[in-house]
Motif scaffolding. Sequence first.
Motif, PDB file in Angstrom:
ATOM      1  N   MET A   1     -10.181  75.749 119.062  1.00 25.93           N
ATOM      2  CA  MET A   1      -8.509  76.303 119.896  1.00 25.93           C
ATOM      3  C   MET A   1      -8.057  76.985 119.090  1.00 25.93           C
ATOM      4  N   ARG A   2      -7.579  78.382 119.774  1.00 25.95           N
ATOM      5  CA  ARG A   2      -6.825  79.427 119.063  1.00 25.95           C
ATOM      6  C   ARG A   2      -5.781  79.864 119.055  1.00 25.95           C
ATOM      7  N   ALA A   3      -4.204  79.940 118.879  1.00 30.05           N
ATOM      8  CA  ALA A   3      -3.214  80.996 118.992  1.00 30.05           C
ATOM      9  C   ALA A   3      -3.151  81.725 119.615  1.00 30.05           C
ATOM     10  N   ILE A   4      -1.955  82.345 119.779  1.00 25.76           N
ATOM     11  CA  ILE A   4      -1.870  83.895 120.582  1.00 25.76           C
ATOM     12  C   ILE A   4      -0.665  84.114 120.038  1.00 25.76           C
ATOM     13  N   LEU A   5       0.067  84.935 118.605  1.00 22.80           N
ATOM     14  CA  LEU A   5       1.325  86.050 118.827  1.00 22.80           C
ATOM     15  C   LEU A   5       1.945  86.979 119.487  1.00 22.80           C
ATOM     16  N   THR A   6       2.458  86.412 120.179  1.00 25.91           N
ATOM     17  CA  THR A   6       2.962  87.831 120.392  1.00 25.91           C
ATOM     18  C   THR A   6       4.209  88.546 120.445  1.00 25.91           C
ATOM     19  N   ALA A   7       4.817  89.177 119.662  1.00 20.61           N
ATOM     20  CA  ALA A   7       6.147  89.732 119.263  1.00 20.61           C
ATOM     21  C   ALA A   7       6.172  90.924 118.665  1.00 20.61           C
TER      22      ALA A   7
ATOM     23  N   ASP B   1      -3.679  90.877 107.323  1.00 20.67           N
ATOM     24  CA  ASP B   1      -4.541  90.789 107.275  1.00 20.67           C
ATOM     25  C   ASP B   1      -5.918  90.134 107.052  1.00 20.67           C
ATOM     26  N   GLY B   2      -6.800  89.551 108.018  1.00 21.18           N
ATOM     27  CA  GLY B   2      -8.429  88.992 108.487  1.00 21.18           C
ATOM     28  C   GLY B   2      -8.220  88.181 110.006  1.00 21.18           C
ATOM     29  N   GLU B   3      -6.783  88.325 109.878  1.00 17.79           N
ATOM     30  CA  GLU B   3      -6.854  88.030 111.455  1.00 17.79           C
ATOM     31  C   GLU B   3      -6.760  88.723 112.467  1.00 17.79           C
ATOM     32  N   LYS B   4      -7.155  88.983 114.083  1.00 18.45           N
ATOM     33  CA  LYS B   4      -7.805  90.327 114.318  1.00 18.45           C
ATOM     34  C   LYS B   4      -6.304  90.738 115.378  1.00 18.45           C
ATOM     35  N   THR B   5      -5.206  91.140 115.013  1.00 14.05           N
ATOM     36  CA  THR B   5      -4.067  91.880 115.597  1.00 14.05           C
ATOM     37  C   THR B   5      -4.072  93.354 116.377  1.00 14.05           C
ATOM     38  N   ASP B   6      -3.472  93.593 116.278  1.00 14.52           N
ATOM     39  CA  ASP B   6      -3.270  94.761 117.500  1.00 14.52           C
ATOM     40  C   ASP B   6      -1.468  94.711 117.632  1.00 14.52           C
TER      41      ASP B   6
ATOM     42  N   PHE C   1       3.742  93.670 118.257  1.00 19.68           N
ATOM     43  CA  PHE C   1       1.886  92.944 118.040  1.00 19.68           C
ATOM     44  C   PHE C   1       1.647  91.395 118.662  1.00 19.68           C
ATOM     45  N   ARG C   2       0.246  91.631 118.428  1.00 18.86           N
ATOM     46  CA  ARG C   2      -0.563  90.111 119.024  1.00 18.86           C
ATOM     47  C   ARG C   2      -1.294  90.218 118.133  1.00 18.86           C
ATOM     48  N   VAL C   3      -1.180  88.792 117.655  1.00 13.61           N
ATOM     49  CA  VAL C   3      -2.107  88.062 116.865  1.00 13.61           C
ATOM     50  C   VAL C   3      -2.824  87.378 116.859  1.00 13.61           C
ATOM     51  N   LEU C   4      -4.749  87.415 116.142  1.00 11.16           N
ATOM     52  CA  LEU C   4      -5.559  86.329 117.379  1.00 11.16           C
ATOM     53  C   LEU C   4      -5.248  85.029 115.216  1.00 11.16           C
ATOM     54  N   VAL C   5      -5.134  84.051 115.623  1.00  4.69           N
ATOM     55  CA  VAL C   5      -4.736  83.296 114.850  1.00  4.69           C
ATOM     56  C   VAL C   5      -5.782  81.432 115.169  1.00  4.69           C
ATOM     57  N   THR C   6      -7.153  81.727 113.842  1.00  5.17           N
ATOM     58  CA  THR C   6      -7.790  81.234 114.430  1.00  5.17           C
ATOM     59  C   THR C   6      -8.179  79.548 113.713  1.00  5.17           C
TER      60      THR C   6
ATOM     61  N   ASP D   1     -10.116  92.270 123.366  1.00  3.95           N
ATOM     62  CA  ASP D   1      -8.720  93.185 123.398  1.00  3.95           C
ATOM     63  C   ASP D   1      -7.825  92.978 123.478  1.00  3.95           C
ATOM     64  N   LEU D   2      -7.367  92.544 122.362  1.00  6.75           N
ATOM     65  CA  LEU D   2      -5.559  91.612 122.493  1.00  6.75           C
ATOM     66  C   LEU D   2      -4.705  92.435 123.074  1.00  6.75           C
ATOM     67  N   ARG D   3      -4.344  93.214 123.827  1.00  2.00           N
ATOM     68  CA  ARG D   3      -3.266  94.239 124.259  1.00  2.00           C
ATOM     69  C   ARG D   3      -3.771  94.236 126.444  1.00  2.00           C
ATOM     70  N   SER D   4      -5.294  94.362 126.614  1.00  2.00           N
ATOM     71  CA  SER D   4      -5.844  94.630 128.008  1.00  2.00           C
ATOM     72  C   SER D   4      -6.445  93.302 128.721  1.00  2.00           C
ATOM     73  N   SER D   5      -7.027  92.354 127.253  1.00  3.36           N
ATOM     74  CA  SER D   5      -8.017  91.533 128.351  1.00  3.36           C
ATOM     75  C   SER D   5      -6.569  90.134 129.455  1.00  3.36           C
ATOM     76  N   MET D   6      -7.462  90.315 129.812  1.00  2.03           N
ATOM     77  CA  MET D   6      -6.815  89.122 131.303  1.00  2.03           C
ATOM     78  C   MET D   6      -7.210  87.404 130.901  1.00  2.03           C
ATOM     79  N   ASP D   7      -7.565  87.093 129.445  1.00  2.36           N
ATOM     80  CA  ASP D   7      -8.215  86.307 129.219  1.00  2.36           C
ATOM     81  C   ASP D   7      -7.089  85.125 129.388  1.00  2.36           C
ATOM     82  N   GLU D   8      -6.742  83.500 129.732  1.00  2.00           N
ATOM     83  CA  GLU D   8      -6.143  82.666 130.105  1.00  2.00           C
ATOM     84  C   GLU D   8      -4.974  82.682 129.214  1.00  2.00           C
ATOM     85  N   LEU D   9      -5.399  82.775 127.582  1.00  2.00           N
ATOM     86  CA  LEU D   9      -4.870  82.016 126.807  1.00  2.00           C
ATOM     87  C   LEU D   9      -3.866  83.345 126.449  1.00  2.00           C
ATOM     88  N   LEU D  10      -4.421  85.035 126.874  1.00  2.00           N
ATOM     89  CA  LEU D  10      -3.190  85.943 127.031  1.00  2.00           C
ATOM     90  C   LEU D  10      -2.580  86.370 127.331  1.00  2.00           C
TER      91      LEU D  10
END
Length: 204
Positions: free
Chosen positions: A1-7, A31-36, A43-48, A90-99
Amino acid sequence: MRAILTADIVNSSMLTTAFDNLIVDLKQFFDGEKTDFYNGDSFRVLVTQPETALLKCIKSRLLAIKYAEKHTIDIRVSINIGHLRSDDIDLRSSMDELLVASGRSFAKLQGTSRRLYINSGNAEKDFTYEIIAEYADSLLAQITAKQAKVIYQLLSGKSQVETAAFLGLSTATVSKQVKAGRYEEIRSVLNKFETLTNQLQNGN
């Protein structure tokens, strides 16, 4: 599982020259997390490790609040927990269900006084996540810039003595800020979030 922060940063236009400093703070923190970072103050952050998502959310908000000397500065965040097809997205444009779900959750904060929304798609867990989000929001809404600086250091693992030395404060002042900032209650809500998220990941 992952967490997405949209802020996004609340009242970013009030920061003027301090805005760039906050963006630097946030980029260093994540730093160390995938961010946009996009649109200037969003911004968006992928929290592993999703069990740490609320901690990262609260610490990022404290980074913003510490600039709130004259105006209310904060960060509005949605946390969505679930499965990603791949971390290489791509945290900005992906159509992944979680995003997509993250974007929808963030939209629920628009036009409200709320600054935090948590969702996992699990109805039973989301009832408790809602309570956790409201509690965390109420705690952070009362924190001053001075308290934010102290609590951020404690949440980063420093003791009160180390925090006093790092910030150039007396231990008595730090102790006062810890109590006024309701640090123990913040730790409690973080523990509840971590426990609930671990249960979610383990299928309990």
